[in-house]
Design a protein around this motif. Sequence first.
Motif, PDB file in Angstrom:
ATOM      1  N   GLY A  44       0.814  -1.213   0.000  1.00 41.91           N
ATOM      2  CA  GLY A  44       0.000   0.000   0.000  1.00 41.91           C
ATOM      3  C   GLY A  44       0.843   1.256   0.000  1.00 41.91           C
ATOM      4  N   ARG A  45       1.868   1.256   0.834  1.00 42.55           N
ATOM      5  CA  ARG A  45       2.740   2.433   0.937  1.00 42.55           C
ATOM      6  C   ARG A  45       3.566   2.618  -0.324  1.00 42.55           C
ATOM      7  NH1 ARG A  45       4.522   0.651   7.000  1.00 42.55           N
ATOM      8  NH2 ARG A  45       2.441   0.850   7.870  1.00 42.55           N
ATOM      9  N   ALA A  48       1.425   3.633  -3.428  1.00 38.91           N
ATOM     10  CA  ALA A  48       1.067   5.057  -3.392  1.00 38.91           C
ATOM     11  C   ALA A  48       2.248   5.906  -3.852  1.00 38.91           C
ATOM     12  CB  ALA A  48       0.636   5.453  -1.987  1.00 38.91           C
ATOM     13  N   ARG A  53      -1.924   2.162  -9.111  1.00 37.78           N
ATOM     14  CA  ARG A  53      -3.279   1.906  -8.605  1.00 37.78           C
ATOM     15  C   ARG A  53      -3.621   0.420  -8.620  1.00 37.78           C
ATOM     16  NH1 ARG A  53      -6.332   5.122  -6.420  1.00 37.78           N
ATOM     17  NH2 ARG A  53      -8.236   4.365  -7.327  1.00 37.78           N
ATOM     18  N   THR A  56      -2.404  -1.218  -5.444  1.00 41.28           N
ATOM     19  CA  THR A  56      -3.139  -0.840  -4.235  1.00 41.28           C
ATOM     20  C   THR A  56      -4.408  -1.662  -4.064  1.00 41.28           C
ATOM     21  OG1 THR A  56      -4.349   0.932  -5.362  1.00 41.28           O
ATOM     22  CG2 THR A  56      -2.291   1.552  -4.253  1.00 41.28           C
ATOM     23  N   ARG A  57      -4.912  -2.229  -5.120  1.00 38.91           N
ATOM     24  CA  ARG A  57      -6.162  -3.009  -5.053  1.00 38.91           C
ATOM     25  C   ARG A  57      -5.974  -4.424  -4.512  1.00 38.91           C
ATOM     26  NH1 ARG A  57      -6.756  -0.455 -10.261  1.00 38.91           N
ATOM     27  NH2 ARG A  57      -8.119   1.337 -10.030  1.00 38.91           N
ATOM     28  N   ARG A  60      -7.806  -5.332  -1.278  1.00 38.95           N
ATOM     29  CA  ARG A  60      -9.253  -5.514  -1.439  1.00 38.95           C
ATOM     30  C   ARG A  60      -9.560  -6.893  -2.029  1.00 38.95           C
ATOM     31  NH1 ARG A  60     -11.418   0.549  -2.903  1.00 38.95           N
ATOM     32  NH2 ARG A  60     -10.144   1.564  -1.320  1.00 38.95           N
ATOM     33  N   ILE A  80      -6.256  -1.670   3.942  1.00 44.02           N
ATOM     34  CA  ILE A  80      -7.371  -0.909   3.352  1.00 44.02           C
ATOM     35  C   ILE A  80      -7.721   0.284   4.243  1.00 44.02           C
ATOM     36  CG2 ILE A  80      -9.833  -0.987   2.776  1.00 44.02           C
ATOM     37  CD1 ILE A  80      -9.323  -4.006   2.042  1.00 44.02           C
ATOM     38  N   GLU A  82      -5.905   2.083   5.981  1.00 37.76           N
ATOM     39  CA  GLU A  82      -4.903   3.151   5.879  1.00 37.76           C
ATOM     40  C   GLU A  82      -5.018   3.935   4.576  1.00 37.76           C
ATOM     41  OE1 GLU A  82      -1.211   1.105   6.427  1.00 37.76           O
ATOM     42  OE2 GLU A  82      -1.578   0.745   8.563  1.00 37.76           O
ATOM     43  N   GLU A  83      -5.778   3.420   3.626  1.00 34.48           N
ATOM     44  CA  GLU A  83      -5.948   4.119   2.351  1.00 34.48           C
ATOM     45  C   GLU A  83      -6.857   5.335   2.565  1.00 34.48           C
ATOM     46  OE1 GLU A  83      -7.699   1.226  -0.243  1.00 34.48           O
ATOM     47  OE2 GLU A  83      -5.941  -0.077  -0.184  1.00 34.48           O
ATOM     48  N   GLY A  86     -10.217   4.196   2.302  1.00 31.69           N
ATOM     49  CA  GLY A  86     -10.357   2.874   2.904  1.00 31.69           C
ATOM     50  C   GLY A  86     -11.532   2.721   3.849  1.00 31.69           C
TER      51      GLY A  86
END
Length: 192
Positions: A44-45, A48, A53, A56-57, A60, A80, A82-83, A86
Amino acid sequence: DAARNAILAASIADSVRIAQPLAAMARNKSLASSVRESALKWVGRVAAREGDRDATRVARTILEDRDDQLDVRERAVRVIGEEPDGPAYLRANYATIQETTLRERAVRMIGESGTKADLDWLRSVALDQAERTAVRERAVRMLAEANDARSLRALYDQLDDASLRERVIRVMAEIGDNESRRWLREIVERSS
């Protein structure tokens, strides 16, 4: 341990694009759950930072896979949460989460964001008689952590479960301000 350390080192390295390899590791069910969790934590970090993108999914996708390992799915909930969007995603998809531990984690992540919409949602979970008591109690605790004492006092009379009411009383005692102490005296004096 070596894999987790390697993921950490790669994640903080300068000018390295690793979002897609991390996403692939997170999805790979043949890897140890600790490695997958570490990859999820960093994807995630890193995604970003890299503007990826698709990567990042991955959290999920893992959360939605009911056949995946529970501890990996729990890490996915954390990622999630932290998004930026999210908590809204977790609220919108909460009904599809069946496991109590994942529901509790989702409630925690939503509560930590602390927006008005999130706090309103937490109140609805606390009042939901069809929801598991452990999850409802987590919602009450998150309202307490958000310093929403007024809302908790109002919630008290609407709660149908004695353990949840007891949780509100404990929270008010811990807050200990003048308003909470006054409210506690009123509860003690109620003959009902």
